[in-house]
Design an enzyme around this catalytic site. Structure first.
Site, PDB file in Angstrom:
ATOM      1  N   GLU A  38       0.828  -1.200   0.000  1.00 19.78           N
ATOM      2  CA  GLU A  38       0.000   0.000   0.000  1.00 19.78           C
ATOM      3  C   GLU A  38       0.865   1.254   0.000  1.00 19.78           C
ATOM      4  OE1 GLU A  38      -2.980   0.250   3.041  1.00 19.78           O
ATOM      5  OE2 GLU A  38      -3.842   2.081   2.174  1.00 19.78           O
ATOM      6  N   ASP A  49      -4.630   3.923  -2.505  1.00 20.45           N
ATOM      7  CA  ASP A  49      -5.638   4.414  -1.553  1.00 20.45           C
ATOM      8  C   ASP A  49      -5.921   5.877  -1.902  1.00 20.45           C
ATOM      9  OD1 ASP A  49      -6.564   5.869   0.796  1.00 20.45           O
ATOM     10  OD2 ASP A  49      -6.126   4.086   1.983  1.00 20.45           O
ATOM     11  N   HIS A  99      -4.646   8.624   0.503  1.00 19.46           N
ATOM     12  CA  HIS A  99      -3.204   8.880   0.442  1.00 19.46           C
ATOM     13  C   HIS A  99      -2.819   9.543  -0.888  1.00 19.46           C
ATOM     14  CE1 HIS A  99      -2.506   6.747   4.167  1.00 19.46           C
ATOM     15  NE2 HIS A  99      -3.157   5.705   3.711  1.00 19.46           N
ATOM     16  N   HIS A 143      -8.112   1.030  -2.085  1.00 17.04           N
ATOM     17  CA  HIS A 143      -8.842   1.569  -0.940  1.00 17.04           C
ATOM     18  C   HIS A 143      -9.565   2.832  -1.361  1.00 17.04           C
ATOM     19  CE1 HIS A 143      -6.611  -0.302   2.758  1.00 17.04           C
ATOM     20  NE2 HIS A 143      -7.642  -1.026   2.377  1.00 17.04           N
ATOM     21  N   GLU A 169     -12.591   2.339   3.228  1.00 11.63           N
ATOM     22  CA  GLU A 169     -11.943   2.602   4.514  1.00 11.63           C
ATOM     23  C   GLU A 169     -12.495   3.900   5.070  1.00 11.63           C
ATOM     24  OE1 GLU A 169      -7.500   1.127   5.420  1.00 11.63           O
ATOM     25  OE2 GLU A 169      -7.656   2.820   4.084  1.00 11.63           O
TER      26      GLU A 169
END
Ligand code: MN
Length: 291
Positions: free
Chosen positions: A152, A185, A188, A211, A246
């Site tokens: 990740e 993600d 991020h 994500h 998430e």
């Protein structure tokens, strides 16, 4: 009956509960199913709290799939020049793979390549080499079990090693094992990338897990993430892997993970409402960007 979608949809267990007692496990897995998701992502920062047999039995009972995610502890870090810390990190990864296999999961991902923390300095070449070697050995152990290893890409406050998709692609090139994929993600990416389209296209078929989360990690569509750009790019690369939601709020706390992720604010308190809203949001985006 939920509609057929191009991707399996997942949800992080911390939407439901901050622990993993038998009751937590039952609640999280049954709620995941009730909210219409295909898989649950189980955080494994503390491997000892996962009752492997019970978790597998509960997944089987509800007909659900799972993935495991983690970041390494501060003192067991493969992204380090310290031999004892690297050895501890390798042992943690070995045990995490055992748990992944034990619960019948096929995905082990997250910040497997280092500790989940704000590092006091940039990654060194030797620390990166130690991390590459540890992930290579993990991937080789995972391959015969049919388990995919996802790295990740996270923001600068949570690692000093893989902050961009390109850094992760370069790292995976150095690892050189075909069962290692990029795990992106949205939260991020919003902090580190120039946008969403270019990094997703750069990953192409090496993107293996995604994500989906908001800029503040609350309800989808209430922050500043450009989800249209993301889902258009995922359609362009014909991404069919998992899309896992998430979201974190001070209303549901895992003493270890919530503090590591700096979850200080209450962004929601009704887990089921949050989960069903996110599932509809993602399904609508997939319908708007078919592939
Ligand atoms: Mn994430």
């Amino acid at each position: 009956m939920p509609e057929r979608l191009s991707n399996p949809l997942g949800i992080h267990a911390l939407v439901w509960t901050g622990g993993w007692t038998h009751e937590d496990c039952e609640l999280a897995i049954s709620s995941t199913k009730q909210a219409g998701y295909d898989l649950i992502e189980i955080p494994a920062l503390d491997l000892d709290r996962i009752d492997v047999e019970h978790t597998k039995a509960t997944l089987d009972k509800h007909g659900m799939s799972a993935g495991l995610s983690l970041g390494l502890p501060l003192t067991s870090d493969v992204n380090s020049e310290d031999a004892a810390s690297v050895a501890g990190g390798r042992e943690f990864l070995r045990r995490a793979l055992e748990v992944t296999e034990g619960i019948g999961a096929k995905y082990l991902g997250g910040v497997l390549y280092g500790s989940l923390c704000k590092y006091p300095e940039p990654a060194t070449l030797r620390a990166r080499e130690n991390s590459v070697a540890a992930i290579r050995d993990l991937a080789r152990a995972a391959a015969p079990l049919g388990i995919t290893i996802g790295l990740e890409t996270v923001n600068r406050y949570e690692t000093n090693l893989l902050n961009t998709a390109q850094a992760t692609l370069d790292f995976i090139d150095d690892v050189g094992e075909s069962n290692v994929v990029v795990h992106l993600d949205a939260y991020h990416m919003n902090i580190e990338e120039d946008g969403y389209r270019t990094p997703i296209l750069a990953c192409g078929d090496r993107l293996g897990y995604f994500h989906i989360g908001e800029s503040h990690r609350g309800y989808l569509g209430t922050g500043t993430i450009d989800f249209d750009e993301i889902f258009a790019a995922l359609a362009d690369i014909k991404y069919t892997g998992p899309i896992t939601f998430e979201s974190f709020s001070s209303a549901v706390v895992d003493p270890q993970l919530s503090n590591t992720l700096a979850v200080w604010r209450n962004l929601w308190s009704d887990s089921m409402d949050l989960a069903t809203a996110a599932r509809s949001f993602v399904a609508d985006q997939l319908s708007a960007h078919p592939h």
